[in-house]
Design a protein around this motif. Sequence first.
Motif, PDB file in Angstrom:
ATOM      1  N   UNK A  90       0.825  -1.205   0.000  1.00 28.99           N
ATOM      2  CA  UNK A  90       0.000   0.000   0.000  1.00 28.99           C
ATOM      3  C   UNK A  90       0.860   1.257   0.000  1.00 28.99           C
ATOM      4  N   UNK A  91       1.943   1.253   0.778  1.00 33.72           N
ATOM      5  CA  UNK A  91       2.826   2.419   0.825  1.00 33.72           C
ATOM      6  C   UNK A  91       3.551   2.613  -0.499  1.00 33.72           C
ATOM      7  N   UNK A  92       4.052   1.513  -1.072  1.00 38.32           N
ATOM      8  CA  UNK A  92       4.771   1.621  -2.347  1.00 38.32           C
ATOM      9  C   UNK A  92       3.835   2.083  -3.454  1.00 38.32           C
ATOM     10  N   UNK A  93       2.584   1.627  -3.429  1.00 38.26           N
ATOM     11  CA  UNK A  93       1.617   2.074  -4.430  1.00 38.26           C
ATOM     12  C   UNK A  93       1.375   3.572  -4.343  1.00 38.26           C
ATOM     13  N   UNK A  94       1.598   4.154  -3.161  1.00 39.50           N
ATOM     14  CA  UNK A  94       1.376   5.595  -3.001  1.00 39.50           C
ATOM     15  C   UNK A  94       2.464   6.407  -3.688  1.00 39.50           C
ATOM     16  N   UNK A  95       3.734   5.944  -3.648  1.00 41.93           N
ATOM     17  CA  UNK A  95       4.792   6.765  -4.260  1.00 41.93           C
ATOM     18  C   UNK A  95       5.331   6.194  -5.566  1.00 41.93           C
ATOM     19  N   UNK A  96       4.973   4.955  -5.905  1.00 44.44           N
ATOM     20  CA  UNK A  96       5.207   4.349  -7.207  1.00 44.44           C
ATOM     21  C   UNK A  96       6.612   4.569  -7.783  1.00 44.44           C
ATOM     22  N   UNK A  97       7.592   3.958  -7.158  1.00 44.29           N
ATOM     23  CA  UNK A  97       8.931   3.989  -7.766  1.00 44.29           C
ATOM     24  C   UNK A  97       8.911   3.222  -9.081  1.00 44.29           C
ATOM     25  N   UNK A  98       9.925   3.453  -9.907  1.00 40.75           N
ATOM     26  CA  UNK A  98      10.024   2.673 -11.140  1.00 40.75           C
ATOM     27  C   UNK A  98      10.315   1.202 -10.833  1.00 40.75           C
ATOM     28  N   UNK A  99      11.186   0.958  -9.863  1.00 41.64           N
ATOM     29  CA  UNK A  99      11.564  -0.394  -9.460  1.00 41.64           C
ATOM     30  C   UNK A  99      11.556  -0.465  -7.941  1.00 41.64           C
ATOM     31  N   UNK A 100      11.159  -1.618  -7.406  1.00 38.36           N
ATOM     32  CA  UNK A 100      11.201  -1.801  -5.954  1.00 38.36           C
ATOM     33  C   UNK A 100      11.735  -3.184  -5.632  1.00 38.36           C
ATOM     34  N   UNK A 101      12.615  -3.223  -4.634  1.00 37.98           N
ATOM     35  CA  UNK A 101      13.111  -4.469  -4.066  1.00 37.98           C
ATOM     36  C   UNK A 101      12.490  -4.641  -2.683  1.00 37.98           C
ATOM     37  N   UNK A 102      11.647  -5.656  -2.467  1.00 37.18           N
ATOM     38  CA  UNK A 102      11.313  -6.005  -1.089  1.00 37.18           C
ATOM     39  C   UNK A 102      12.547  -6.623  -0.438  1.00 37.18           C
ATOM     40  N   UNK A 103      12.893  -6.136   0.738  1.00 35.40           N
ATOM     41  CA  UNK A 103      14.058  -6.679   1.447  1.00 35.40           C
ATOM     42  C   UNK A 103      13.753  -6.699   2.931  1.00 35.40           C
ATOM     43  N   UNK A 104      14.687  -7.263   3.726  1.00 38.52           N
ATOM     44  CA  UNK A 104      14.508  -7.262   5.177  1.00 38.52           C
ATOM     45  C   UNK A 104      13.182  -7.949   5.535  1.00 38.52           C
ATOM     46  N   UNK A 105      12.884  -9.096   4.912  1.00 40.46           N
ATOM     47  CA  UNK A 105      11.564  -9.703   5.123  1.00 40.46           C
ATOM     48  C   UNK A 105      11.580 -10.931   6.023  1.00 40.46           C
ATOM     49  N   UNK A 106      12.714 -11.299   6.582  1.00 33.00           N
ATOM     50  CA  UNK A 106      12.730 -12.352   7.608  1.00 33.00           C
ATOM     51  C   UNK A 106      12.305 -11.750   8.943  1.00 33.00           C
ATOM     52  N   UNK A 107      11.280 -12.318   9.561  1.00 37.66           N
ATOM     53  CA  UNK A 107      10.755 -11.788  10.810  1.00 37.66           C
ATOM     54  C   UNK A 107      10.930 -12.744  11.971  1.00 37.66           C
ATOM     55  N   UNK A 108      10.098 -12.553  12.978  1.00 40.43           N
ATOM     56  CA  UNK A 108      10.173 -13.351  14.207  1.00 40.43           C
ATOM     57  C   UNK A 108       8.795 -13.897  14.534  1.00 40.43           C
ATOM     58  N   UNK A 109       8.773 -15.105  15.067  1.00 37.85           N
ATOM     59  CA  UNK A 109       7.508 -15.703  15.523  1.00 37.85           C
ATOM     60  C   UNK A 109       6.454 -15.708  14.417  1.00 37.85           C
ATOM     61  N   UNK A 110       6.856 -16.185  13.246  1.00 39.83           N
ATOM     62  CA  UNK A 110       5.914 -16.251  12.133  1.00 39.83           C
ATOM     63  C   UNK A 110       5.752 -14.952  11.372  1.00 39.83           C
ATOM     64  N   UNK A 111       6.589 -13.968  11.666  1.00 48.52           N
ATOM     65  CA  UNK A 111       6.444 -12.657  11.041  1.00 48.52           C
ATOM     66  C   UNK A 111       7.193 -12.462   9.747  1.00 48.52           C
ATOM     67  N   UNK A 112       7.816 -13.522   9.217  1.00 50.10           N
ATOM     68  CA  UNK A 112       8.478 -13.417   7.915  1.00 50.10           C
ATOM     69  C   UNK A 112       7.430 -13.139   6.847  1.00 50.10           C
ATOM     70  N   UNK A 113       7.737 -12.220   5.946  1.00 53.02           N
ATOM     71  CA  UNK A 113       6.791 -11.808   4.907  1.00 53.02           C
ATOM     72  C   UNK A 113       7.165 -12.406   3.559  1.00 53.02           C
ATOM     73  N   UNK A 114       6.158 -12.616   2.733  1.00 52.74           N
ATOM     74  CA  UNK A 114       6.311 -13.254   1.437  1.00 52.74           C
ATOM     75  C   UNK A 114       6.479 -12.178   0.369  1.00 52.74           C
ATOM     76  N   UNK A 115       7.646 -12.055  -0.257  1.00 52.98           N
ATOM     77  CA  UNK A 115       7.820 -11.024  -1.278  1.00 52.98           C
ATOM     78  C   UNK A 115       6.928 -11.232  -2.495  1.00 52.98           C
ATOM     79  N   UNK A 116       6.562 -12.484  -2.805  1.00 49.94           N
ATOM     80  CA  UNK A 116       5.643 -12.718  -3.913  1.00 49.94           C
ATOM     81  C   UNK A 116       4.251 -12.200  -3.576  1.00 49.94           C
ATOM     82  N   UNK A 117       3.850 -12.320  -2.309  1.00 47.27           N
ATOM     83  CA  UNK A 117       2.566 -11.748  -1.883  1.00 47.27           C
ATOM     84  C   UNK A 117       2.595 -10.227  -1.995  1.00 47.27           C
ATOM     85  N   UNK A 118       3.699  -9.645  -1.607  1.00 44.95           N
ATOM     86  CA  UNK A 118       3.872  -8.192  -1.786  1.00 44.95           C
ATOM     87  C   UNK A 118       3.693  -7.808  -3.251  1.00 44.95           C
TER      88      UNK A 118
END
Length: 263
Positions: A210-238
């Motif tokens: 939602x935040x990236x859609x607001x400023x719409x860069x030409x390219x975006x890398x999801x990074x820093x997505x390993x979390x804790x207690x099940x909080x790891x995020x899926x870059x494909x879902x992003x």
Amino acid sequence: MTTRRTFLATGAATLGAVTVLPFAARAAGEADRYPVDGGEIVVHPVSHASLVLETPAGTIYVDPVGEPSAYDDFPAPDLILITHEHGDHYAVDTLQALTEMRTQILANPAVYDMLPQELKAQAVKIANGGTTEMLGLPIEAVPAYNLTEGRLDFHPEGRDNGYVLTIGGRRVYISGDTEGTPEMRALEDIHIAFVSMNLPFTMDAEQAADAVAAFQPDYVYPYHYRGRDGGTQDPAEFARLLGEADAETEVRMGEWYPGGLEG
């Protein structure tokens, strides 16, 4: 065990209009290259929040931590950017091993105050909203902080930085650890963005998209997505969520976890 391959496969058939180029799909050892005035920006993911940018102005390390040998294949740093004090972003032993006489360091004030004297002599501090120039590059310090109740102590408002660098006429945004703040959403003319997402420390994939859609860069890398207690995020879902938002942004997948997400 969940692997990076599993993450990249999840939702791959439903990515909508967003183009996704997984790191694994490129030729072995091939880096992403972006033409800019005077040359190109070459992006090298290292691990989690650490990356290297080769630019016409020099080589930039961002939040270098871990074994110094992880940087053996890269030119020595002309500039090191540090976003904040957490151990996956700031490691004094790594900095001491990587910093050369010519290396400049840019840090938020809290990290600057922690630096040993020999590193502080090569460092400049910059607070939220500040601007400076290093290697001839304009740099802006973007506030990085949490918004959600229960996460506020991780990254309190006013302490940590993201950065926008203008390199060869192109603006590059490195989020550091943050949620989708008003300052992030208001960014303009960003060519390449690196956006964090993990729980409980930053934000989930939905908020990041939602935040990236607001400023719409030409390219975006999801990074820093390993979390804790099940909080790891899926870059494909992003990527899927960003596609549903009709953002005209190409998602790039970097090899942020060469040892696996459990490492």
